[in-house]
Design a protein around this motif. Structure first.
Motif, PDB file in Angstrom:
ATOM      1  N   PHE A  81     -41.736  41.270 -50.629  1.00  0.00           N
ATOM      2  CA  PHE A  81     -42.735  40.429 -51.407  1.00  0.00           C
ATOM      3  C   PHE A  81     -43.777  40.570 -51.764  1.00  0.00           C
ATOM      4  O   PHE A  81     -45.301  40.230 -51.932  1.00  0.00           O
ATOM      5  CB  PHE A  81     -43.080  39.056 -50.115  1.00  0.00           C
ATOM      6  N   ARG A  82     -44.469  41.788 -51.787  1.00  0.00           N
ATOM      7  CA  ARG A  82     -45.736  42.784 -51.908  1.00  0.00           C
ATOM      8  C   ARG A  82     -45.590  42.236 -52.994  1.00  0.00           C
ATOM      9  O   ARG A  82     -44.920  42.392 -53.918  1.00  0.00           O
ATOM     10  CB  ARG A  82     -45.172  44.072 -51.365  1.00  0.00           C
ATOM     11  N   LYS A 120     -54.872  43.810 -46.279  1.00  0.00           N
ATOM     12  CA  LYS A 120     -53.651  43.729 -44.907  1.00  0.00           C
ATOM     13  C   LYS A 120     -54.212  45.774 -44.629  1.00  0.00           C
ATOM     14  O   LYS A 120     -53.506  46.499 -42.821  1.00  0.00           O
ATOM     15  CB  LYS A 120     -52.229  44.280 -45.173  1.00  0.00           C
ATOM     16  N   ASN A 178     -50.411  41.250 -50.137  1.00  0.00           N
ATOM     17  CA  ASN A 178     -50.775  42.526 -50.103  1.00  0.00           C
ATOM     18  C   ASN A 178     -49.751  43.390 -51.164  1.00  0.00           C
ATOM     19  O   ASN A 178     -49.063  42.833 -51.404  1.00  0.00           O
ATOM     20  CB  ASN A 178     -50.466  42.072 -48.689  1.00  0.00           C
ATOM     21  N   CYS A 184     -48.226  36.630 -52.056  1.00  0.00           N
ATOM     22  CA  CYS A 184     -48.543  37.527 -51.548  1.00  0.00           C
ATOM     23  C   CYS A 184     -49.543  38.420 -52.282  1.00  0.00           C
ATOM     24  O   CYS A 184     -49.409  39.283 -53.088  1.00  0.00           O
ATOM     25  CB  CYS A 184     -47.615  38.323 -50.806  1.00  0.00           C
ATOM     26  N   CYS A 197     -47.686  45.801 -48.925  1.00  0.00           N
ATOM     27  CA  CYS A 197     -46.875  46.933 -48.411  1.00  0.00           C
ATOM     28  C   CYS A 197     -45.781  47.343 -48.935  1.00  0.00           C
ATOM     29  O   CYS A 197     -44.763  46.678 -48.890  1.00  0.00           O
ATOM     30  CB  CYS A 197     -46.591  46.050 -46.729  1.00  0.00           C
ATOM     31  N   TYR A 235     -42.811  48.318 -47.754  1.00  0.00           N
ATOM     32  CA  TYR A 235     -41.722  47.925 -47.322  1.00  0.00           C
ATOM     33  C   TYR A 235     -40.980  46.370 -47.628  1.00  0.00           C
ATOM     34  O   TYR A 235     -40.014  46.448 -46.983  1.00  0.00           O
ATOM     35  CB  TYR A 235     -41.711  48.576 -45.749  1.00  0.00           C
ATOM     36  N   CYS A 236     -42.147  45.400 -48.137  1.00  0.00           N
ATOM     37  CA  CYS A 236     -42.080  44.407 -48.012  1.00  0.00           C
ATOM     38  C   CYS A 236     -41.135  44.056 -49.500  1.00  0.00           C
ATOM     39  O   CYS A 236     -41.985  44.061 -50.211  1.00  0.00           O
ATOM     40  CB  CYS A 236     -42.621  43.324 -47.755  1.00  0.00           C
TER      41      CYS A 236
END
Ligand code: SAM
Ligand code: SF4
Length: 498
Positions: free
Chosen positions: A122-123, A239, A115, A113, A117, A119-120
């Motif tokens: 996978f960021r 995002k 992006n 990814c 984010c 909270y994620c």
């Protein structure tokens, strides 16, 4: 900059097409009016009995509530009135969806990814994330287990935003999934509906997804609150553009994808604000396209590796409020499907059923490649967050059956054109129930014969007997054709539907 990062930068810079935002905003603000929503939340007092009665009557007539009415429901403090609202929510669900529940499995196809984010797991700035994107062979293996061993007919496929998971990859992976056909005890298993949770796409890309036959297209706004959105999604990332995300569903409708799924990630900001955001988004779609959301999702923020926000957010939603938000969404957008996932514990999932949930996942594994590799346990560096409920589809279906619910594997709707406005009108007027009831029984028969354990079969047969009896009494005109299909399925034929 090396070639690789140059091409990645170029790819990122082409993601957002400003013209496909301006088309809807005219270059101005969007339809989420933060100040008005805050005012409604802070200035609305507790409703009196008459007001509650009128609002509930409107929900039971399957009419979308206004923001003011939704704010009134959010302001209810009296425990008896809250209990009354829970009962009303279940009554609305029964009116629109009867005793049916739909199950699906999420399939994470890649966790690359671009992006960031906050909270994620996978960021892009999570250094420990182990990145993977599934090859065609691996997708076949995963879909093979889901369709041939567990018995799922619906998937939600999940993609990060990255050239490795671009639209071409999405098309190929979805075609691969639809191509899987696995022998089962008495027939064969196939994935018949692939729903997609993907980053916001352009109209052109969405047309390509429509052409491969996707079911619902989901994009969660995460938070409708503009300034929280800015804090959670760094501005230099794709995002980071609130409006590009907010108008995803507009582009989907313009691309002819008319089953769309809204959602908010509860825990980033005041949960009551997010409920109003979801309702405002539903109003906007109804007003512009004549159709509201096919589904609404309300994931709760879960701890993710290397993410302080997921642990420290002051807005994390407790169980009591979480159940309240389910009740209020059910009443505010009465026709919509409502999805609860295995992020939640068995207790919360069970309580949510009494408030009008219509869809849930089961046998869930969210580690990339986790279905075919049964030895892989939950691993925070390979998956986005940890699950709260790891029960199998068989166990869940047994619980549903013991509660008198029938698990529907029907995917006929979108395959015979009952989508978008058509399905919405049928749901509002209660007519969709007829097709759904017949198809629920036919598909449940298939599943029981192909996959059920002895214990689940026993509970399932009782539900089937009751349903068939109802069809005989309530739908005498279609009964002969229905029972012919039912017998053919018992003899090993598959995929017969109304
Ligand atoms: N990358 C796409 C996107 O962001 O739209 C789709 C995939 S993303 C993995 C799917 C959803 O996971 C997000 O929309 C977000 O709501 C949810 N999610 C991300 N981090 C989460 C967390 N820590 N707890 C619960 N849900 C989370
Ligand atoms: Fe990427 Fe989606 Fe995770 Fe954000 S939520 S980091 S966009 S996968």
């Amino acid at each position: 900059m090396n070639d690789r990062s140059e091409s990645l930068t170029r790819w990122i810079s082409r993601r957002i097409q400003p013209g496909q935002i301006v088309k809807y905003t005219g270059g101005g603000g969007d339809f989420i009016d933060d100040a008005r929503m805050e005012r409604l939340l802070h200035e609305t007092g507790e409703p009196d009995k008459e007001q509650v009665k009128d609002i509930v009557a409107k929900s039971l007539a399957v009419e979308t509530l206004s923001l003011k009415e939704t704010a009134l429901l959010l302001a209810v403090k009296d425990p008896d009135t809250r209990a009354e609202l829970d009962r009303a929510a279940l009554a609305v669900k029964k009116k629109v969806y009867d005793n049916r529940i739909v199950t699906f499995a999420p399939l994470y196809l890649g966790n690359y990814c671009v992006n960031d984010c906050l909270y994620c797991g996978f960021r892009t700035s999570h250094p420990g994330a182990r990145r993977k994107v599934l090859s065609a062979e691996e997708i076949r293996e995963e879909a093979g287990v889901l369709a041939g061993k567990i018995g799922h007919k619906r998937l939600i496929v999940v993609y990060g935003e990255h050239p490795q998971n671009d639209t071409e990859y999405m098309e190929r992976s979805i075609k691969t999934i639809y191509g899987v056909k696995e022998k089962t005890r008495h027939g064969y298993g196939q994935i018949r509906r692939v729903n997609v949770n993907a980053p916001p796409l352009s109209i052109e890309d969405l047309i390509r997804l429509r052409e491969v036959g996707i079911g619902t297209y989901q994009v969660f706004q995460e938070t409708y609150h503009h300034s929280t959105y800015r804090r959670m999604h760094p501005s230099h990332t794709v995002k980071g553009d609130y409006q590009w995300r907010l108008y995803s569903m507009h582009r989907a409708f313009d691309a002819g994808v008319d089953d769309v799924g809204l959602g908010a990630l509860f825990g980033l900001y005041d949960w009551r604000f997010e409920v109003l955001g979801l309702v405002a988004h539903s109003h906007e779609l109804e007003a512009r396209f004549g159709i509201g959301p096919h589904t609404i999702s309300f994931p709760r923020l879960e701890p993710a590796a290397n993410s302080a926000v997921t642990k420290n957010s002051p807005y994390r939603v407790n169980d009591e409020d979480f159940l309240r938000l389910i009740t209020v969404i059910r009443l505010a957008v009465p026709y919509t499907g409502m999805i609860i996932t295995a992020r939640e514990t068995p207790r919360i999932r069970s309580l949510s059923l009494d408030r009008g949930i219509t869809q849930t996942d089961a046998s869930t594994r969210i580690g990339i490649g986790g279905y075919s590799d049964a030895t892989r346990t939950q691993d925070q560096d390979r998956q986005q967050f940890l699950l709260g409920d790891t029960r199998s589809l068989d166990e869940l279906i047994r619980e549903f059956a013991q509660r008198g619910l029938i698990t529907s594997f029907c995917t006929a709707g979108y395959r015979c054109g009952r989508t978008g406005k058509c399905i919405m009108d049928l749901l509002r007027t209660g007519q969709e129930g007829k097709f759904c009831k017949l198809n629920a029984v036919l598909t449940f028969r298939e599943w029981i014969d192909d996959f059920a354990s002895e214990e689940t079969q026993a509970a399932g047969e009782r539900v089937l007997d009751a349903e068939i009896d109802e069809i005989r009494r309530m739908l005498p005109a279609v009964y002969p054709q229905f029972i012919e299909y039912y017998e053919r399925i018992k003899n090993g034929e598959r995929d017969l539907y109304f």
